[in-house]
Design a protein around this motif. Structure first.
Motif, PDB file in Angstrom:
ATOM      1  N   ILE A 151       0.833  -1.202   0.000  1.00 53.44           N
ATOM      2  CA  ILE A 151       0.000   0.000   0.000  1.00 53.44           C
ATOM      3  C   ILE A 151       0.869   1.254   0.000  1.00 53.44           C
ATOM      4  O   ILE A 151       0.653   2.189  -0.771  1.00 53.44           O
ATOM      5  CB  ILE A 151      -0.933   0.000   1.227  1.00 53.44           C
ATOM      6  CG1 ILE A 151      -1.826  -1.244   1.201  1.00 53.44           C
ATOM      7  CG2 ILE A 151      -1.797   1.267   1.250  1.00 53.44           C
ATOM      8  CD1 ILE A 151      -2.623  -1.450   2.458  1.00 53.44           C
ATOM      9  N   GLU A 197       4.254  -2.557  -8.882  1.00 53.20           N
ATOM     10  CA  GLU A 197       3.390  -1.430  -9.210  1.00 53.20           C
ATOM     11  C   GLU A 197       2.136  -1.420  -8.334  1.00 53.20           C
ATOM     12  O   GLU A 197       1.601  -2.486  -7.995  1.00 53.20           O
ATOM     13  CB  GLU A 197       2.977  -1.490 -10.681  1.00 53.20           C
ATOM     14  CG  GLU A 197       4.117  -1.243 -11.656  1.00 53.20           C
ATOM     15  CD  GLU A 197       4.668   0.168 -11.561  1.00 53.20           C
ATOM     16  OE1 GLU A 197       3.868   1.097 -11.355  1.00 53.20           O
ATOM     17  OE2 GLU A 197       5.894   0.330 -11.666  1.00 53.20           O
ATOM     18  N   PRO A 198       1.631  -0.236  -7.962  1.00 62.60           N
ATOM     19  CA  PRO A 198       0.396  -0.161  -7.161  1.00 62.60           C
ATOM     20  C   PRO A 198      -0.775  -0.797  -7.903  1.00 62.60           C
ATOM     21  O   PRO A 198      -0.837  -0.792  -9.126  1.00 62.60           O
ATOM     22  CB  PRO A 198       0.194   1.353  -6.981  1.00 62.60           C
ATOM     23  CG  PRO A 198       1.539   1.958  -7.217  1.00 62.60           C
ATOM     24  CD  PRO A 198       2.219   1.088  -8.223  1.00 62.60           C
ATOM     25  N   HIS A 199      -1.715  -1.328  -7.131  1.00 57.53           N
ATOM     26  CA  HIS A 199      -2.900  -1.965  -7.710  1.00 57.53           C
ATOM     27  C   HIS A 199      -4.077  -1.733  -6.773  1.00 57.53           C
ATOM     28  O   HIS A 199      -3.901  -1.628  -5.549  1.00 57.53           O
ATOM     29  CB  HIS A 199      -2.645  -3.471  -7.893  1.00 57.53           C
ATOM     30  CG  HIS A 199      -3.685  -4.179  -8.699  1.00 57.53           C
ATOM     31  ND1 HIS A 199      -4.812  -4.724  -8.133  1.00 57.53           N
ATOM     32  CD2 HIS A 199      -3.777  -4.429 -10.032  1.00 57.53           C
ATOM     33  CE1 HIS A 199      -5.549  -5.282  -9.081  1.00 57.53           C
ATOM     34  NE2 HIS A 199      -4.929  -5.123 -10.242  1.00 57.53           N
ATOM     35  N   HIS A 200      -5.279  -1.675  -7.334  1.00 54.04           N
ATOM     36  CA  HIS A 200      -6.446  -1.366  -6.503  1.00 54.04           C
ATOM     37  C   HIS A 200      -6.814  -2.501  -5.553  1.00 54.04           C
ATOM     38  O   HIS A 200      -7.611  -2.303  -4.632  1.00 54.04           O
ATOM     39  CB  HIS A 200      -7.655  -1.017  -7.394  1.00 54.04           C
ATOM     40  CG  HIS A 200      -8.187  -2.181  -8.186  1.00 54.04           C
ATOM     41  ND1 HIS A 200      -7.560  -2.639  -9.331  1.00 54.04           N
ATOM     42  CD2 HIS A 200      -9.260  -2.973  -7.992  1.00 54.04           C
ATOM     43  CE1 HIS A 200      -8.251  -3.660  -9.816  1.00 54.04           C
ATOM     44  NE2 HIS A 200      -9.291  -3.887  -9.022  1.00 54.04           N
ATOM     45  N   LEU A 201      -6.238  -3.682  -5.739  1.00 55.95           N
ATOM     46  CA  LEU A 201      -6.516  -4.809  -4.849  1.00 55.95           C
ATOM     47  C   LEU A 201      -5.310  -5.164  -3.977  1.00 55.95           C
ATOM     48  O   LEU A 201      -5.197  -6.303  -3.516  1.00 55.95           O
ATOM     49  CB  LEU A 201      -6.925  -6.041  -5.669  1.00 55.95           C
ATOM     50  CG  LEU A 201      -8.252  -5.964  -6.412  1.00 55.95           C
ATOM     51  CD1 LEU A 201      -8.480  -7.225  -7.224  1.00 55.95           C
ATOM     52  CD2 LEU A 201      -9.412  -5.753  -5.441  1.00 55.95           C
ATOM     53  N   THR A 202      -4.444  -4.176  -3.743  1.00 54.15           N
ATOM     54  CA  THR A 202      -3.207  -4.496  -3.027  1.00 54.15           C
ATOM     55  C   THR A 202      -3.463  -5.084  -1.645  1.00 54.15           C
ATOM     56  O   THR A 202      -2.800  -6.044  -1.240  1.00 54.15           O
ATOM     57  CB  THR A 202      -2.330  -3.234  -2.895  1.00 54.15           C
ATOM     58  OG1 THR A 202      -3.140  -2.144  -2.449  1.00 54.15           O
ATOM     59  CG2 THR A 202      -1.678  -2.878  -4.206  1.00 54.15           C
ATOM     60  N   SER A 203      -4.408  -4.528  -0.915  1.00 57.30           N
ATOM     61  CA  SER A 203      -4.689  -5.053   0.424  1.00 57.30           C
ATOM     62  C   SER A 203      -5.172  -6.497   0.353  1.00 57.30           C
ATOM     63  O   SER A 203      -4.722  -7.371   1.105  1.00 57.30           O
ATOM     64  CB  SER A 203      -5.730  -4.185   1.126  1.00 57.30           C
ATOM     65  OG  SER A 203      -5.233  -2.882   1.351  1.00 57.30           O
ATOM     66  N   GLU A 204      -6.110  -6.757  -0.553  1.00 53.24           N
ATOM     67  CA  GLU A 204      -6.667  -8.087  -0.685  1.00 53.24           C
ATOM     68  C   GLU A 204      -5.617  -9.118  -1.104  1.00 53.24           C
ATOM     69  O   GLU A 204      -5.699 -10.296  -0.745  1.00 53.24           O
ATOM     70  CB  GLU A 204      -7.814  -8.089  -1.703  1.00 53.24           C
ATOM     71  CG  GLU A 204      -9.085  -7.400  -1.221  1.00 53.24           C
ATOM     72  CD  GLU A 204      -9.005  -5.877  -1.273  1.00 53.24           C
ATOM     73  OE1 GLU A 204      -7.964  -5.350  -1.746  1.00 53.24           O
ATOM     74  OE2 GLU A 204      -9.964  -5.218  -0.858  1.00 53.24           O
TER      75      GLU A 204
END
Length: 297
Positions: A151, A197-204
């Motif tokens: 994150i 690279e950052p991703h919108h599902l990084t936490s998951e």
């Protein structure tokens, strides 16, 4: 020649003429078929020899500048005496004993160490990097440093590593083999997996089955290697608690005079009771006693 003989002779000549005409017709049909579009198409669909795939380009070595490490207060591989070396030597001995010493028989995945904190900005990345650098100084140990704080990744920035594929790409399945995102560094015993690279599902991704499989592979396939996970804070990111329970050891970073006891308690309560849990006091004001910033398991 009798009438009958003449008739037979005439019939034989007729038969020979018909046979010759039939043979000529078959020859013409064969020639036309070989030059027809269908025949050409058949010829064109014959398998062609495929060129051999080009070999994969070797991964670039990550160069770590020793002077930059020194300027940032990080451990270097120089022979000079550094107080920070002594501090982390004390910390790593306990971790190594839990992973490979007598305490190892009581721990599962003891070579996997999560470094986290209750909240951000308490210095967990500083501790993660120094711990990895200290273990890399061992003569018979290799350490893998993983930027699992997908994150807010910090390891690449701290070590001046250019952007490249890392943990996120592996967990998304864009990279089939974890070895493709394990990078050698100019420090011989230190390897790094950047965040990617950052991703919108990084936490998951941290709580995914793919992450669980990765930790098991690192624990078993690389059982002689220490693996340090720089992880998100335990209180702010729920997935960190899932990740922590895949580890064998957890190191909780506490900022002196800033971290609240309630936050520390909350962070520890979220961890599995089977984990070996240690604490590091960071940003401590030095005193004449020069006490080490580590206390108990």
């Amino acid at each position: 020649m009798s009438t009958i003989e003449k008739a037979l002779q005439k019939q034989r000549e007729k038969n020979q003429q018909e046979s010759a005409e039939q043979a000529q017709a078959e020859t013409q049909d064969t020639a036309q078929a070989s030059s027809s579009p269908a025949a050409s198409a058949t010829q064109e669909t014959q398998p062609r020899e495929q060129p051999a795939p080009a070999p994969a380009a070797p991964k670039a070595l990550i160069t770590i500048d020793q002077q930059e490490l020194r300027e940032k207060g990080l451990i270097t591989d120089s022979t000079e005496r550094q107080k920070i070396k002594d501090e982390f030597r004390y910390i790593k001995r306990k971790l190594l004993n839990n992973a490979f010493g007598q305490a190892a028989q009581n721990l599962e995945n003891g070579n996997l160490v999560m470094v986290s904190s209750g909240k951000p900005n308490e210095g967990k990345t500083f501790i993660s990097i120094n711990l990895a650098l200290s273990i890399a100084l061992e003569q018979d140990k290799t350490v893998l440093l993983i930027d699992a704080d997908v994150i807010r990744p910090s390891i690449s920035a701290e070590l001046n590593i250019s952007p490249r594929k890392g943990l996120v790409e592996y967990l998304l399945g864009e990279v089939p083999n974890v070895s493709e995102v394990i990078y050698n560094t100019s420090i011989s015993n230190l390897k790094i997996i950047p965040a990617g690279e950052p991703h919108h599902l990084t936490s998951e991704l941290l709580a995914s089955d793919k992450m669980r499989q990765l930790t098991q592979e690192l624990a078993n396939r690389y059982s002689d290697r220490m693996v340090i996970f720089d992880s998100p804070p335990l209180i702010e990111v729920n997935e960190s608690q899932v990740l922590a329970n895949l580890m064998g050891q957890a190191l909780v970073v506490v900022e002196e005079s800033q971290s609240k006891i309630a936050d520390i308690q909350k962070a520890v309560d979220s961890l599995d009771e089977d984990l070996a849990i240690g604490f590091v006091i960071n940003k401590a004001v030095q005193t004449q006693k020069d006490m080490y910033g580590y206390y108990g398991y």
